[in-house]
Design a protein around this motif. Sequence first.
Motif, PDB file in Angstrom:
ATOM      1  N   GLY A 171       0.794  -1.228   0.000  1.00 19.96           N
ATOM      2  CA  GLY A 171       0.000   0.000   0.000  1.00 19.96           C
ATOM      3  C   GLY A 171       0.822   1.272   0.000  1.00 19.96           C
ATOM      4  N   VAL A 172       2.110   1.173  -0.369  1.00 15.88           N
ATOM      5  CA  VAL A 172       2.976   2.350  -0.445  1.00 15.88           C
ATOM      6  C   VAL A 172       3.798   2.261  -1.724  1.00 15.88           C
ATOM      7  N   ASP A 173       4.443   3.365  -2.061  1.00 15.06           N
ATOM      8  CA  ASP A 173       5.382   3.338  -3.171  1.00 15.06           C
ATOM      9  C   ASP A 173       6.527   2.386  -2.826  1.00 15.06           C
ATOM     10  N   VAL A 174       6.876   1.497  -3.751  1.00 14.63           N
ATOM     11  CA  VAL A 174       7.892   0.469  -3.495  1.00 14.63           C
ATOM     12  C   VAL A 174       8.995   0.567  -4.550  1.00 14.63           C
ATOM     13  N   THR A 175      10.235   0.549  -4.095  1.00 12.83           N
ATOM     14  CA  THR A 175      11.393   0.451  -4.973  1.00 12.83           C
ATOM     15  C   THR A 175      12.034  -0.913  -4.751  1.00 12.83           C
ATOM     16  N   ILE A 176      12.321  -1.621  -5.843  1.00 14.93           N
ATOM     17  CA  ILE A 176      12.928  -2.949  -5.761  1.00 14.93           C
ATOM     18  C   ILE A 176      14.376  -2.850  -6.212  1.00 14.93           C
ATOM     19  N   GLU A 177      15.275  -3.401  -5.408  1.00 18.76           N
ATOM     20  CA  GLU A 177      16.712  -3.308  -5.702  1.00 18.76           C
ATOM     21  C   GLU A 177      17.369  -4.635  -5.366  1.00 18.76           C
ATOM     22  N   ASN A 178      18.448  -4.917  -6.050  1.00 15.16           N
ATOM     23  CA  ASN A 178      19.236  -6.102  -5.726  1.00 15.16           C
ATOM     24  C   ASN A 178      19.710  -6.035  -4.278  1.00 15.16           C
ATOM     25  N   ASP A 179      19.594  -7.142  -3.557  1.00 18.02           N
ATOM     26  CA  ASP A 179      19.903  -7.140  -2.135  1.00 18.02           C
ATOM     27  C   ASP A 179      21.366  -6.846  -1.846  1.00 18.02           C
ATOM     28  N   ILE A 180      22.286  -7.346  -2.689  1.00 22.69           N
ATOM     29  CA  ILE A 180      23.699  -7.117  -2.424  1.00 22.69           C
ATOM     30  C   ILE A 180      24.080  -5.664  -2.735  1.00 22.69           C
ATOM     31  N   ASN A 181      23.442  -5.070  -3.729  1.00 21.85           N
ATOM     32  CA  ASN A 181      23.647  -3.640  -3.951  1.00 21.85           C
ATOM     33  C   ASN A 181      23.234  -2.843  -2.720  1.00 21.85           C
ATOM     34  N   LEU A 182      22.111  -3.211  -2.123  1.00 25.03           N
ATOM     35  CA  LEU A 182      21.674  -2.520  -0.908  1.00 25.03           C
ATOM     36  C   LEU A 182      22.646  -2.769   0.241  1.00 25.03           C
ATOM     37  N   ALA A 183      23.182  -3.983   0.337  1.00 25.14           N
ATOM     38  CA  ALA A 183      24.161  -4.262   1.394  1.00 25.14           C
ATOM     39  C   ALA A 183      25.389  -3.376   1.234  1.00 25.14           C
ATOM     40  N   ALA A 184      25.793  -3.124  -0.022  1.00 23.94           N
ATOM     41  CA  ALA A 184      26.922  -2.215  -0.265  1.00 23.94           C
ATOM     42  C   ALA A 184      26.568  -0.799   0.183  1.00 23.94           C
ATOM     43  N   LEU A 185      25.342  -0.357  -0.093  1.00 24.99           N
ATOM     44  CA  LEU A 185      24.906   0.956   0.389  1.00 24.99           C
ATOM     45  C   LEU A 185      24.903   1.004   1.913  1.00 24.99           C
ATOM     46  N   GLY A 186      24.487  -0.096   2.539  1.00 23.88           N
ATOM     47  CA  GLY A 186      24.504  -0.158   3.998  1.00 23.88           C
ATOM     48  C   GLY A 186      25.912  -0.033   4.546  1.00 23.88           C
ATOM     49  N   GLU A 187      26.875  -0.708   3.912  1.00 26.37           N
ATOM     50  CA  GLU A 187      28.270  -0.592   4.345  1.00 26.37           C
ATOM     51  C   GLU A 187      28.787   0.830   4.145  1.00 26.37           C
ATOM     52  N   HIS A 188      28.385   1.452   3.048  1.00 26.32           N
ATOM     53  CA  HIS A 188      28.854   2.808   2.765  1.00 26.32           C
ATOM     54  C   HIS A 188      28.284   3.808   3.765  1.00 26.32           C
ATOM     55  N   ALA A 189      27.044   3.604   4.170  1.00 25.98           N
ATOM     56  CA  ALA A 189      26.395   4.553   5.082  1.00 25.98           C
ATOM     57  C   ALA A 189      26.738   4.281   6.545  1.00 25.98           C
ATOM     58  N   TYR A 190      26.856   3.002   6.929  1.00 32.56           N
ATOM     59  CA  TYR A 190      26.929   2.668   8.348  1.00 32.56           C
ATOM     60  C   TYR A 190      28.069   1.718   8.731  1.00 32.56           C
ATOM     61  N   GLY A 191      28.762   1.139   7.748  1.00 25.40           N
ATOM     62  CA  GLY A 191      29.700   0.071   8.078  1.00 25.40           C
ATOM     63  C   GLY A 191      31.127   0.335   7.674  1.00 25.40           C
ATOM     64  N   ALA A 192      31.804  -0.728   7.265  1.00 24.27           N
ATOM     65  CA  ALA A 192      33.240  -0.653   6.969  1.00 24.27           C
ATOM     66  C   ALA A 192      33.551   0.239   5.780  1.00 24.27           C
ATOM     67  N   GLY A 193      32.577   0.457   4.898  1.00 21.44           N
ATOM     68  CA  GLY A 193      32.792   1.291   3.732  1.00 21.44           C
ATOM     69  C   GLY A 193      32.509   2.760   3.947  1.00 21.44           C
ATOM     70  N   HIS A 194      32.160   3.131   5.174  1.00 24.07           N
ATOM     71  CA  HIS A 194      31.842   4.540   5.436  1.00 24.07           C
ATOM     72  C   HIS A 194      33.071   5.416   5.190  1.00 24.07           C
ATOM     73  N   GLY A 195      32.896   6.441   4.364  1.00 22.24           N
ATOM     74  CA  GLY A 195      33.987   7.355   4.070  1.00 22.24           C
ATOM     75  C   GLY A 195      34.954   6.859   3.010  1.00 22.24           C
ATOM     76  N   ILE A 196      34.692   5.673   2.434  1.00 23.00           N
ATOM     77  CA  ILE A 196      35.577   5.116   1.409  1.00 23.00           C
ATOM     78  C   ILE A 196      34.904   5.272   0.050  1.00 23.00           C
ATOM     79  N   ALA A 197      35.586   5.889  -0.883  1.00 21.99           N
ATOM     80  CA  ALA A 197      34.981   6.239  -2.165  1.00 21.99           C
ATOM     81  C   ALA A 197      34.859   5.045  -3.104  1.00 21.99           C
ATOM     82  N   ASN A 198      35.805   4.111  -3.032  1.00 19.17           N
ATOM     83  CA  ASN A 198      35.823   2.985  -3.975  1.00 19.17           C
ATOM     84  C   ASN A 198      36.025   1.676  -3.211  1.00 19.17           C
ATOM     85  N   PHE A 199      34.986   0.862  -3.150  1.00 16.37           N
ATOM     86  CA  PHE A 199      35.113  -0.431  -2.488  1.00 16.37           C
ATOM     87  C   PHE A 199      34.106  -1.405  -3.094  1.00 16.37           C
ATOM     88  N   ALA A 200      34.322  -2.669  -2.808  1.00 11.40           N
ATOM     89  CA  ALA A 200      33.405  -3.719  -3.251  1.00 11.40           C
ATOM     90  C   ALA A 200      32.975  -4.545  -2.052  1.00 11.40           C
TER      91      ALA A 200
END
Length: 392
Positions: A171-200
């Motif tokens: 019942g809301v607007d939904v965006t569908i994304e690959n789960d591992i892409n989202l995990a990378a965003l999670g690392e960039h925002a909150y985890g080991a990738g925070h502040g790192i411009a280029n990582f996998a």
Amino acid sequence: MNERLLLDHLLVRGPASRADLAKITGLSKPTVSAALAGMEDSGLVHLAGEVLGRPGPVTSLYDVTAGAAHIGAVDIGRDWIRVAVADLRGRFVGRKDGRNAAKNSEDLVSRVRELAQAAAGQAGLPWTSVITAVVGSPGVYDKDADRMIFAPNLPGWEGSGLGDRLRTALGVDVTIENDINLAALGEHAYGAGHGIANFALVSIGTGVGMGIVVNGELYVGARGAAGEVSFLPAPEPVPADDDTLRHGLTESLAAAPGVVRAARAAGLHLDTAKEVFTAAAEGDPAALEVVHAEGRRIGGLIVAVASVLDPELVVLTGGVGHNLALLGDAITSRFAELGPLRPRVVASTLGDSGVLLGAVARALSQAWDHIFDLRQSGVQPRQSGVQYGMSR
């Protein structure tokens, strides 16, 4: 624009005075006062406190009203479905995890709806208070066909009409994304990738996948399939039957089911990759050999990634990948055999929340865009009784 600029600074820095905000943003004090007054009237910011003891008038501190609206985050995996509700600062206010026993896509969508309502209820909210939801799923979402591709681990999930079913159910607007892409965003925002411009981020669990961050932005490729490393050529012979090709040669070897097959071939009567790693941690020689071979596969995969992307960091995650303490020596020895490309490798510290946190990061950006679109159109929730994002 002025309101959004001030809000961004409050989100990053926390409570601030009008004078501090004027100094930080370069806006005039009257402009800051007018923008704060407008957002306060609409419930987006509030008076958070006062600074006493300074010469002159009392200094008022303003902050974002995090509970003015909420967002949804959904992580759909083969074994588990996880749903969280977060406030406008990205903090979880409710979360529900449930086993994925769905036999088809209809069952799966129904289970997602059930857990979403439960997560909102845990937060003392109706699910209708959610502005938008981001759903993470294995595979690549084909927006034109409204279906997932490369998602063989979820029964019936590759059929058409997936987005419509999720939007109707939630019942809301939904965006569908690959789960591992989202995990990378999670690392960039909150985890080991925070502040790192280029990582996998390399995830090895029930499947194998990779999320790529380049110059601080998620890279998905021309059709969203960047990082589908499960389809890389396998380092060892693999029977190229239809099922193996559907999952990918590398995934068939390196993912959890491949670890279990290798363990059984070594004479171990174990049913899960977790049991194999537990046996290795306890010193079982056969299990240690299986884990060593898995580490070498992962090391080869990382070198392949490094040769193309040259990342500053590789983050390992997933049910298999998080066992870096047991896999590390084999990974390092494989690096030495393959040449000079030896990126720094760390294990994710986000546990099973990585995909949810990435979904929150994506949903927050969308939610604020929506809120300010409404403000630009003149919608004033406190006057109209319409919640942000709930004008339908």
